[in-house]
Design a protein around this motif. Structure first.
Motif, PDB file in Angstrom:
ATOM      1  N   LEU A   3       0.820  -1.212   0.000  1.00  0.00           N
ATOM      2  CA  LEU A   3       0.000   0.000   0.000  1.00  0.00           C
ATOM      3  C   LEU A   3       0.852   1.261   0.000  1.00  0.00           C
ATOM      4  O   LEU A   3       0.509   2.249  -0.651  1.00  0.00           O
ATOM      5  CB  LEU A   3      -0.958  -0.010   1.197  1.00  0.00           C
ATOM      6  N   LEU A   4       1.971   1.238   0.720  1.00  0.00           N
ATOM      7  CA  LEU A   4       2.866   2.406   0.715  1.00  0.00           C
ATOM      8  C   LEU A   4       3.469   2.657  -0.665  1.00  0.00           C
ATOM      9  O   LEU A   4       3.818   3.786  -0.984  1.00  0.00           O
ATOM     10  CB  LEU A   4       3.990   2.241   1.733  1.00  0.00           C
ATOM     11  N   ALA A   5       3.575   1.614  -1.455  1.00  0.00           N
ATOM     12  CA  ALA A   5       4.081   1.778  -2.819  1.00  0.00           C
ATOM     13  C   ALA A   5       3.064   2.482  -3.712  1.00  0.00           C
ATOM     14  O   ALA A   5       3.414   3.063  -4.738  1.00  0.00           O
ATOM     15  CB  ALA A   5       4.457   0.424  -3.415  1.00  0.00           C
ATOM     16  N   GLU A   6       1.789   2.463  -3.290  1.00  0.00           N
ATOM     17  CA  GLU A   6       0.711   3.046  -4.096  1.00  0.00           C
ATOM     18  C   GLU A   6       0.230   4.392  -3.598  1.00  0.00           C
ATOM     19  O   GLU A   6      -0.431   5.115  -4.326  1.00  0.00           O
ATOM     20  CB  GLU A   6      -0.511   2.115  -4.079  1.00  0.00           C
ATOM     21  N   ARG A   7       0.474   4.704  -2.330  1.00  0.00           N
ATOM     22  CA  ARG A   7      -0.122   5.907  -1.742  1.00  0.00           C
ATOM     23  C   ARG A   7       0.840   6.542  -0.766  1.00  0.00           C
ATOM     24  O   ARG A   7       1.872   5.972  -0.462  1.00  0.00           O
ATOM     25  CB  ARG A   7      -1.439   5.572  -1.052  1.00  0.00           C
TER      26      ARG A   7
ATOM     27  N   ALA B 215      28.884   2.904  -4.146  1.00  0.00           N
ATOM     28  CA  ALA B 215      27.741   2.136  -4.652  1.00  0.00           C
ATOM     29  C   ALA B 215      26.627   2.062  -3.614  1.00  0.00           C
ATOM     30  O   ALA B 215      25.444   2.105  -3.969  1.00  0.00           O
ATOM     31  CB  ALA B 215      28.189   0.734  -5.059  1.00  0.00           C
ATOM     32  N   THR B 216      26.989   1.979  -2.327  1.00  0.00           N
ATOM     33  CA  THR B 216      25.948   1.963  -1.295  1.00  0.00           C
ATOM     34  C   THR B 216      25.207   3.296  -1.259  1.00  0.00           C
ATOM     35  O   THR B 216      24.004   3.328  -1.012  1.00  0.00           O
ATOM     36  CB  THR B 216      26.506   1.645   0.110  1.00  0.00           C
ATOM     37  N   GLY B 217      25.914   4.379  -1.519  1.00  0.00           N
ATOM     38  CA  GLY B 217      25.268   5.694  -1.556  1.00  0.00           C
ATOM     39  C   GLY B 217      24.304   5.815  -2.723  1.00  0.00           C
ATOM     40  O   GLY B 217      23.184   6.315  -2.580  1.00  0.00           O
ATOM     41  N   ARG B 218      24.737   5.335  -3.881  1.00  0.00           N
ATOM     42  CA  ARG B 218      23.837   5.368  -5.045  1.00  0.00           C
ATOM     43  C   ARG B 218      22.619   4.477  -4.805  1.00  0.00           C
ATOM     44  O   ARG B 218      21.500   4.834  -5.167  1.00  0.00           O
ATOM     45  CB  ARG B 218      24.604   4.960  -6.312  1.00  0.00           C
ATOM     46  N   ALA B 219      22.831   3.321  -4.167  1.00  0.00           N
ATOM     47  CA  ALA B 219      21.715   2.423  -3.854  1.00  0.00           C
ATOM     48  C   ALA B 219      20.736   3.102  -2.895  1.00  0.00           C
ATOM     49  O   ALA B 219      19.516   2.924  -3.010  1.00  0.00           O
ATOM     50  CB  ALA B 219      22.239   1.116  -3.249  1.00  0.00           C
ATOM     51  N   TYR B 220      21.245   3.897  -1.962  1.00  0.00           N
ATOM     52  CA  TYR B 220      20.410   4.630  -1.009  1.00  0.00           C
ATOM     53  C   TYR B 220      19.481   5.596  -1.749  1.00  0.00           C
ATOM     54  O   TYR B 220      18.275   5.614  -1.510  1.00  0.00           O
ATOM     55  CB  TYR B 220      21.319   5.398  -0.055  1.00  0.00           C
ATOM     56  N   VAL B 221      20.034   6.370  -2.667  1.00  0.00           N
ATOM     57  CA  VAL B 221      19.233   7.346  -3.412  1.00  0.00           C
ATOM     58  C   VAL B 221      18.226   6.635  -4.302  1.00  0.00           C
ATOM     59  O   VAL B 221      17.050   7.018  -4.357  1.00  0.00           O
ATOM     60  CB  VAL B 221      20.132   8.298  -4.235  1.00  0.00           C
ATOM     61  N   ARG B 222      18.651   5.576  -4.952  1.00  0.00           N
ATOM     62  CA  ARG B 222      17.739   4.837  -5.828  1.00  0.00           C
ATOM     63  C   ARG B 222      16.610   4.183  -5.031  1.00  0.00           C
ATOM     64  O   ARG B 222      15.474   4.133  -5.496  1.00  0.00           O
ATOM     65  CB  ARG B 222      18.516   3.807  -6.643  1.00  0.00           C
ATOM     66  N   PHE B 223      16.922   3.685  -3.829  1.00  0.00           N
ATOM     67  CA  PHE B 223      15.888   3.123  -2.962  1.00  0.00           C
ATOM     68  C   PHE B 223      14.864   4.202  -2.618  1.00  0.00           C
ATOM     69  O   PHE B 223      13.659   3.955  -2.649  1.00  0.00           O
ATOM     70  CB  PHE B 223      16.520   2.552  -1.682  1.00  0.00           C
ATOM     71  N   ALA B 224      15.335   5.392  -2.278  1.00  0.00           N
ATOM     72  CA  ALA B 224      14.426   6.502  -1.944  1.00  0.00           C
ATOM     73  C   ALA B 224      13.510   6.826  -3.113  1.00  0.00           C
ATOM     74  O   ALA B 224      12.302   7.013  -2.932  1.00  0.00           O
ATOM     75  CB  ALA B 224      15.229   7.738  -1.542  1.00  0.00           C
ATOM     76  N   LEU B 225      14.072   6.877  -4.303  1.00  0.00           N
ATOM     77  CA  LEU B 225      13.276   7.229  -5.480  1.00  0.00           C
ATOM     78  C   LEU B 225      12.278   6.126  -5.833  1.00  0.00           C
ATOM     79  O   LEU B 225      11.170   6.418  -6.293  1.00  0.00           O
ATOM     80  CB  LEU B 225      14.196   7.508  -6.675  1.00  0.00           C
ATOM     81  N   ALA B 226      12.645   4.881  -5.596  1.00  0.00           N
ATOM     82  CA  ALA B 226      11.752   3.761  -5.902  1.00  0.00           C
ATOM     83  C   ALA B 226      10.679   3.560  -4.835  1.00  0.00           C
ATOM     84  O   ALA B 226       9.631   2.978  -5.120  1.00  0.00           O
ATOM     85  CB  ALA B 226      12.565   2.471  -6.054  1.00  0.00           C
ATOM     86  N   ASN B 227      10.929   4.065  -3.614  1.00  0.00           N
ATOM     87  CA  ASN B 227      10.022   3.837  -2.481  1.00  0.00           C
ATOM     88  C   ASN B 227       9.815   5.131  -1.688  1.00  0.00           C
ATOM     89  O   ASN B 227      10.154   5.194  -0.503  1.00  0.00           O
ATOM     90  CB  ASN B 227      10.623   2.776  -1.546  1.00  0.00           C
ATOM     91  N   PRO B 228       9.270   6.167  -2.299  1.00  0.00           N
ATOM     92  CA  PRO B 228       9.220   7.467  -1.619  1.00  0.00           C
ATOM     93  C   PRO B 228       8.454   7.471  -0.299  1.00  0.00           C
ATOM     94  O   PRO B 228       8.927   8.044   0.693  1.00  0.00           O
ATOM     95  CB  PRO B 228       8.592   8.406  -2.641  1.00  0.00           C
TER      96      PRO B 228
END
Length: 190
Positions: free
Chosen positions: A31-35, A98-111
């Protein structure tokens, strides 16, 4: 049913699950992925799993308890993503970046999940007590120690610098202040 009977014959599948708590967390994440976070409710999570709202209270006494479980699961997922990125990059300073880039990408994929983890107060008690020990926090400390050993400086300061950089970049992108662009991510987190 006779024609004067106003009841409705509803067939509802019985819910039998080996781990309702895990199912509720999975549904909460879905649900958090949708709203956004504000529109997440215990009733919606229960409905999504196919149980009554009162069933949720056996595992989570209130919404804050569910949100805390979701935030902890989100941190675990972030840690897994960062660990995989570090290993794929071969470790060392390259792995740290790479862990830093993964952190930002995680944020963008799961706001919404990212904001729950880092911008809501649900994990504040654990953070304040120093009891929040996750893969993500262990990676940050280990990588900061690596950089401090190679480039000098205090480990704690290096950890804060690294976290401030990636967190700031993630938030700027999430808030629309700069575009969520892979090239920017790669250039800023070198």
């Amino acid at each position: 049913m006779d024609r004067n009977d106003n009841s409705v014959n509803i067939k509802k599948a019985a819910y039998h699950h080996g781990d309702l708590r895990a199912a509720l967390i999975a549904e909460g994440l879905r649900l958090l992925a949708e709203r956004d976070l504000d529109s997440l409710s215990l009733r919606a999570v229960a409905r999504g799993v196919g149980v009554t709202a009162t069933s949720v209270y056996r595992h989570f006494p209130d919404k804050e308890a569910l949100l805390t479980a979701l935030a902890l699961e989100g941190l675990a997922q972030l840690g897994v993503a960062q660990h995989a990125a570090a290993q794929a990059a071969g470790g060392g300073c390259t792995g740290f970046a790479a862990t830093g880039r993964a952190y930002v990408r995680f944020a963008l994929a799961n706001p919404a999940l990212f904001r729950l983890i880092f911008a809501s107060p649900v994990l504040a008690p654990a953070k304040a007590a120093g009891t929040l020990d996750t893969e993500a926090t262990r990676l940050l400390r280990a990588n900061a120690a690596l950089v401090a050993a190679q480039q000098g400086g205090e480990v704690a300061t290096r950890a804060i610098e690294a976290w401030a950089l990636v967190h700031g970049l993630a938030m700027l992108m999430l808030d629309g202040q700069i575009p969520p662009d892979e090239t920017i991510i790669d250039e800023v987190i070198g």
